[in-house]
Enzyme design. Structure first.
Site: not given
Ligand code: AMP
Length: 111
Positions: A91, A100, A104
């Site tokens: 994303n 975030v 990633h």
């Molecule tokens: P995005 O929307 O591409 O930024 O994806 C962020 C992802 O991070 C989401 O799928 C969340 O479920 C995951 N996420 C957020 N915080 C954590 C965490 N502490 N540990 C593992 N996954 C997380």
């Protein structure tokens, strides 16, 4: 926009928030997504401070980009996904649903 070092993945990389890494090398770490959206849902992060894929491809060294790319495949291999198949999702930016702001790759599999 500049990289915000207070984001949760930066804190995980600095080990300020404890997370079980399923993979780590010089360039990247991986861990399970906390809210899995597929039977297998893994996240692979570069260790470098890049907001998103565009930022990394624009500003990182070729060594870092290659290292991150290899880490994604290594995580897929480690989880026996090479033969089964897997999806890689980036994303890129809030308009694409990126929550975030540390780059990633989502590895999704087991559909
Ligand atoms: P995005 O929307 O591409 O930024 O994806 C962020 C992802 O991070 C989401 O799928 C969340 O479920 C995951 N996420 C957020 N915080 C954590 C965490 N502490 N540990 C593992 N996954 C997380």
């Amino acid at each position: 926009m500049t990289y915000n070092p207070d984001n949760i993945f930066a804190k995980i990389l600095r080990k300020e928030i404890k997370t079980d890494f399923i993979y780590e090398d010089d360039y990247a770490v991986a861990f399970k997504d906390i809210h899995p959206k597929a039977p297998v849902h893994l996240l692979v992060l570069p260790k470098g401070s890049y907001m998103d894929y565009t930022d990394m491809l624009t500003n990182a060294s070729e060594e870092e980009i290659l290292g991150f790319s290899n880490a994604i495949v290594a995580v897929a291999r480690q989880n026996n996904l090479i033969e089964k198949g897997y999806r890689i999702v980036f994303n890129v930016g809030s308009g694409a649903g990126q929550e975030v702001p540390h780059l990633h790759a989502h590895i999704l599999a087991g559909f």
